[in-house]
Design a protein around this motif. Structure first.
Motif, PDB file in Angstrom:
ATOM      1  N   VAL A  86       0.836  -1.210   0.000  1.00  0.00           N
ATOM      2  CA  VAL A  86       0.000   0.000   0.000  1.00  0.00           C
ATOM      3  C   VAL A  86       0.869   1.257   0.000  1.00  0.00           C
ATOM      4  CG1 VAL A  86      -1.697   1.320   1.326  1.00  0.00           C
ATOM      5  CG2 VAL A  86      -1.911  -1.165   1.146  1.00  0.00           C
ATOM      6  N   SER A  87       1.975   1.218   0.766  1.00  0.00           N
ATOM      7  CA  SER A  87       2.857   2.375   0.902  1.00  0.00           C
ATOM      8  C   SER A  87       4.288   1.946   0.613  1.00  0.00           C
ATOM      9  CB  SER A  87       2.741   2.953   2.323  1.00  0.00           C
ATOM     10  OG  SER A  87       3.514   4.108   2.482  1.00  0.00           O
ATOM     11  N   PRO A  88       4.651   1.851  -0.668  1.00  0.00           N
ATOM     12  CA  PRO A  88       5.925   1.239  -1.074  1.00  0.00           C
ATOM     13  C   PRO A  88       7.170   1.898  -0.497  1.00  0.00           C
ATOM     14  CG  PRO A  88       4.475   1.529  -2.959  1.00  0.00           C
ATOM     15  CD  PRO A  88       3.851   2.273  -1.825  1.00  0.00           C
ATOM     16  N   ASP A  89       7.116   3.202  -0.239  1.00  0.00           N
ATOM     17  CA  ASP A  89       8.297   3.903   0.263  1.00  0.00           C
ATOM     18  C   ASP A  89       8.185   4.239   1.748  1.00  0.00           C
ATOM     19  OD1 ASP A  89       9.481   3.825  -2.233  1.00  0.00           O
ATOM     20  OD2 ASP A  89       8.623   5.736  -2.864  1.00  0.00           O
ATOM     21  N   ASN A  90       7.347   3.507   2.449  1.00  0.00           N
ATOM     22  CA  ASN A  90       7.179   3.734   3.882  1.00  0.00           C
ATOM     23  C   ASN A  90       8.330   3.066   4.630  1.00  0.00           C
ATOM     24  OD1 ASN A  90       6.346   3.329   6.655  1.00  0.00           O
ATOM     25  ND2 ASN A  90       4.289   3.929   6.011  1.00  0.00           N
ATOM     26  N   PRO A  91       9.246   3.841   5.224  1.00  0.00           N
ATOM     27  CA  PRO A  91      10.415   3.253   5.878  1.00  0.00           C
ATOM     28  C   PRO A  91      10.049   2.290   7.003  1.00  0.00           C
ATOM     29  CG  PRO A  91      10.695   5.626   5.604  1.00  0.00           C
ATOM     30  CD  PRO A  91       9.268   5.317   5.280  1.00  0.00           C
ATOM     31  N   LEU A  92       9.008   2.631   7.768  1.00  0.00           N
ATOM     32  CA  LEU A  92       8.627   1.770   8.884  1.00  0.00           C
ATOM     33  C   LEU A  92       8.104   0.429   8.377  1.00  0.00           C
ATOM     34  CD1 LEU A  92       8.449   1.545  11.920  1.00  0.00           C
ATOM     35  CD2 LEU A  92       6.142   2.533  11.815  1.00  0.00           C
ATOM     36  N   ALA A  93       7.316   0.462   7.307  1.00  0.00           N
ATOM     37  CA  ALA A  93       6.799  -0.782   6.738  1.00  0.00           C
ATOM     38  C   ALA A  93       7.934  -1.655   6.213  1.00  0.00           C
ATOM     39  CB  ALA A  93       5.802  -0.475   5.624  1.00  0.00           C
ATOM     40  N   LEU A  94       8.894  -1.040   5.521  1.00  0.00           N
ATOM     41  CA  LEU A  94      10.025  -1.791   4.972  1.00  0.00           C
ATOM     42  C   LEU A  94      10.889  -2.370   6.091  1.00  0.00           C
ATOM     43  CD1 LEU A  94      11.096   0.573   2.048  1.00  0.00           C
ATOM     44  CD2 LEU A  94       9.880  -1.599   1.874  1.00  0.00           C
ATOM     45  N   ASN A  95      11.145  -1.552   7.111  1.00  0.00           N
ATOM     46  CA  ASN A  95      11.980  -2.012   8.211  1.00  0.00           C
ATOM     47  C   ASN A  95      11.302  -3.154   8.971  1.00  0.00           C
ATOM     48  OD1 ASN A  95      14.374  -1.446  10.161  1.00  0.00           O
ATOM     49  ND2 ASN A  95      12.573  -1.466  11.486  1.00  0.00           N
ATOM     50  N   ASN A  96      10.032  -2.967   9.309  1.00  0.00           N
ATOM     51  CA  ASN A  96       9.332  -3.996  10.079  1.00  0.00           C
ATOM     52  C   ASN A  96       9.221  -5.310   9.306  1.00  0.00           C
ATOM     53  OD1 ASN A  96       9.091  -2.016  11.971  1.00  0.00           O
ATOM     54  ND2 ASN A  96       6.864  -1.978  12.029  1.00  0.00           N
ATOM     55  N   LEU A  97       8.997  -5.190   7.998  1.00  0.00           N
ATOM     56  CA  LEU A  97       8.915  -6.395   7.178  1.00  0.00           C
ATOM     57  C   LEU A  97      10.256  -7.119   7.173  1.00  0.00           C
ATOM     58  CD1 LEU A  97       7.589  -8.311   5.194  1.00  0.00           C
ATOM     59  CD2 LEU A  97       8.083  -6.676   3.359  1.00  0.00           C
ATOM     60  N   LEU A 117      15.583  -0.470   1.901  1.00  0.00           N
ATOM     61  CA  LEU A 117      15.490   0.630   2.857  1.00  0.00           C
ATOM     62  C   LEU A 117      16.761   1.476   2.831  1.00  0.00           C
ATOM     63  CD1 LEU A 117      13.854   1.992   5.072  1.00  0.00           C
ATOM     64  CD2 LEU A 117      14.824   0.360   6.707  1.00  0.00           C
ATOM     65  N   ALA A 118      17.923   0.829   2.678  1.00  0.00           N
ATOM     66  CA  ALA A 118      19.185   1.573   2.616  1.00  0.00           C
ATOM     67  C   ALA A 118      19.237   2.466   1.382  1.00  0.00           C
ATOM     68  CB  ALA A 118      20.360   0.596   2.616  1.00  0.00           C
ATOM     69  N   ARG A 119      18.678   1.998   0.269  1.00  0.00           N
ATOM     70  CA  ARG A 119      18.628   2.841  -0.937  1.00  0.00           C
ATOM     71  C   ARG A 119      17.676   4.012  -0.740  1.00  0.00           C
ATOM     72  NH1 ARG A 119      18.686  -2.315  -3.507  1.00  0.00           N
ATOM     73  NH2 ARG A 119      16.414  -2.260  -3.730  1.00  0.00           N
ATOM     74  N   LEU A 120      16.595   3.755  -0.013  1.00  0.00           N
ATOM     75  CA  LEU A 120      15.601   4.799   0.228  1.00  0.00           C
ATOM     76  C   LEU A 120      16.138   5.852   1.192  1.00  0.00           C
ATOM     77  CD1 LEU A 120      12.584   5.554  -0.357  1.00  0.00           C
ATOM     78  CD2 LEU A 120      12.020   4.342   1.757  1.00  0.00           C
ATOM     79  N   GLN A 121      16.953   5.426   2.163  1.00  0.00           N
ATOM     80  CA  GLN A 121      17.494   6.332   3.173  1.00  0.00           C
ATOM     81  C   GLN A 121      19.019   6.180   3.239  1.00  0.00           C
ATOM     82  OE1 GLN A 121      15.258   5.049   6.704  1.00  0.00           O
ATOM     83  NE2 GLN A 121      13.906   6.829   6.453  1.00  0.00           N
ATOM     84  N   PRO A 122      19.727   6.656   2.230  1.00  0.00           N
ATOM     85  CA  PRO A 122      21.188   6.459   2.192  1.00  0.00           C
ATOM     86  C   PRO A 122      21.923   7.102   3.363  1.00  0.00           C
ATOM     87  CG  PRO A 122      20.476   8.013   0.504  1.00  0.00           C
ATOM     88  CD  PRO A 122      19.235   7.391   1.068  1.00  0.00           C
ATOM     89  N   GLU A 123      21.301   8.067   4.015  1.00  0.00           N
ATOM     90  CA  GLU A 123      21.953   8.727   5.143  1.00  0.00           C
ATOM     91  C   GLU A 123      21.746   7.982   6.462  1.00  0.00           C
ATOM     92  OE1 GLU A 123      17.763   9.622   5.468  1.00  0.00           O
ATOM     93  OE2 GLU A 123      19.160   9.616   3.759  1.00  0.00           O
ATOM     94  N   ASN A 124      20.872   6.982   6.464  1.00  0.00           N
ATOM     95  CA  ASN A 124      20.533   6.247   7.673  1.00  0.00           C
ATOM     96  C   ASN A 124      21.510   5.076   7.864  1.00  0.00           C
ATOM     97  OD1 ASN A 124      19.382   4.862   9.798  1.00  0.00           O
ATOM     98  ND2 ASN A 124      17.305   4.926   8.992  1.00  0.00           N
TER      99      ASN A 124
END
Length: 434
Positions: A86-97, A117-124
């Motif tokens: 539903v929310s492909p770029d949702n960091p919490l959804a990606l992390n929890n999955l 998730l690392a590609r989505l948030q390269p600074e994280n």
């Protein structure tokens, strides 16, 4: 605080009874239930909300978290997958999955999730750390030291060069267990034009593909992400192979299911007269005494308590880092078990072996290493006198208890294999040390 929560819950239930703004009230009730530790009620409220709005991201995430907490991993993963859809770029959804997949031992999928998730948030830093952590869980540590083992590499390449010269550049080569793709690239450098290599671990197969392409051999080498027993002639290989290469031998010879793998290759994947590299491998060893290694395998009195019974739970094999431990040999080298990898079938073996004792001492067990016959005149050994901390380590096979031995006597062991592991056991423990 508890009273205020109870009052709030009453009021929200009254509102819900009027079916007013249900989708707004249900999350509040679920949140209150969670704060009060009532997981069952919180789950019920989130479930009711999802019946109204199946794509409600917050409800999916919160219900998934509760399911994961209660050990219902498959159901939690389903919730997180839906949230990520539903929310492909949702960091919490990606992390929890990814976390749920890791807890369910679905490591490759978890790794892909953390990579995304690392590609989505390269600074994280956190997803980058998780990528490394998951990779370390999937890829055994010994790949790097094995690649850096120059003597081993040179021995394999010498055998591969001879095989390609003997069978010609159009010979079909099969490399079982691609790893980095090194042996396949050696075959290509030797002139082979048709090479298939298989690798069961997806992340390793991906790396091998990149390495092979980077070195300019992608037109000669096909990397297939399968175990060798799933390969099919006519689909994955054009024909049965003329040359079989594999380095799936483990430090203790048999642990990587080498016999079943080679038997299947002989039956289905290679020609009757195929050249096999390596041709054979022998476990060699000697009786050894070592207080250092003994402390890894045996225990007696600790803090005034007799805990010797715990020794029965110790490991039956222990990798020995040559530069990190001290041990004293109590016998000369003895060939323990040879496996002929050119044979089509292998049965379990067990026999009695007499080892001449060259010094008095207390035998901790058998230090074992390998001698590998790669081709006519080409051998490799990780003998401990001149080889340590390489790709293949020496291995201690500890006895159930330390055993006193005497110079000039013979020590009897039962030696063989059960097809997947070496058997090295004292024939008797009459002189076992308490």
């Amino acid at each position: 605080m508890a009273g205020e929560l109870d009052l709030a819950r009453e009021r929200y239930c009254e509102v819900l009874g009027h079916r007013y703004r249900v989708a707004d009230v249900l999350p509040l009730l679920a949140g209150i239930a969670a704060l009060k530790g009532d997981t069952e009620a919180a789950m019920s409220w989130w479930t009711e909300l999802l019946l109204l709005k199946p794509d409600h991201v917050l409800a999916l995430l919160e219900k998934g978290a509760l399911l994961l907490k209660t050990g219902e991993r498959a159901e939690a993963i389903a919730c997180f997958e839906m949230a990520a859809t539903v929310s492909p770029d949702n960091p919490l959804a990606l992390n929890n999955l990814a976390v749920a997949l890791a807890q369910a031992d679905r490591h490759h999928e978890a790794l892909n999730g953390f990579r995304r998730l690392a590609r989505l948030q390269p600074e994280n830093v956190m997803p980058q750390h998780q990528v490394r952590r998951m990779t370390s869980r999937i890829v055994p540590f010994w790949h790097i030291p094995m690649l850096n083992d120059v003597r081993r590499n040179d021995a394999f390449e010498a055998a591969i060069v001879r095989a390609v010269a003997a069978r010609g550049p159009d010979a079909q080569v099969l490399d079982i267990g691609a790893g980095s793709g090194l042996l396949s690239m050696m075959a290509a450098r030797a002139g082979a034009r048709r090479i298939v290599t298989c690798e069961a671990v997806p992340v390793i197969a991906e790396a091998a593909g990149r390495i092979i392409e980077k070195n300019g051999f992608a037109d000669r080498i096909d990397v297939i992400n399968k175990v060798s027993t799933e390969l099919a002639v006519g689909h994955d290989l054009m024909s049965r192979a003329d040359i079989l290469i594999s380095e799936i031998l483990s430090s203790d010879l048999l642990a990587e299911d080498v016999l079943s793998t080679f038997e299947d290759a002989h039956a289905r994947l290679i020609k009757e007269d195929a050249l096999v590299i390596p041709r054979a491998a022998t476990a060699v060893g000697c009786l050894a005494e070592s207080d250092v290694l003994g402390d890894y395998c045996f225990v007696g009195e600790v803090s005034g308590f007799d805990v010797s019974e715990f020794s029965a739970l110790s490991t039956n094999r222990l990798p020995v880092h040559g530069s990190m431990t001290n041990w004293r040999r109590l016998s000369l080298d003895v060939d323990l078990q040879t496996i002929d990898l050119t044979r089509k079938k292998h049965a379990e073996e067990l026999r009695r072996l007499e080892i001449p004792v060259m010094a008095d001492g207390v035998a901790t067990g058998i230090i074992q290493w390998m001698k590998i016959d790669l081709a006519e005149g080409v051998e490799f050994s990780n003998h401990p006198s001149n080889y340590c901390d390489g790709g293949w380590l020496q291995v201690l096979h500890p006895f159930p208890k330390p055993v006193k031995v005497r110079q000039g006597s013979t020590f009897s062991i039962m030696v063989g294999h059960d097809r997947s592991s070496l058997i090295l056991m004292p024939a008797t423990l009459e002189e076992a040390c308490a």
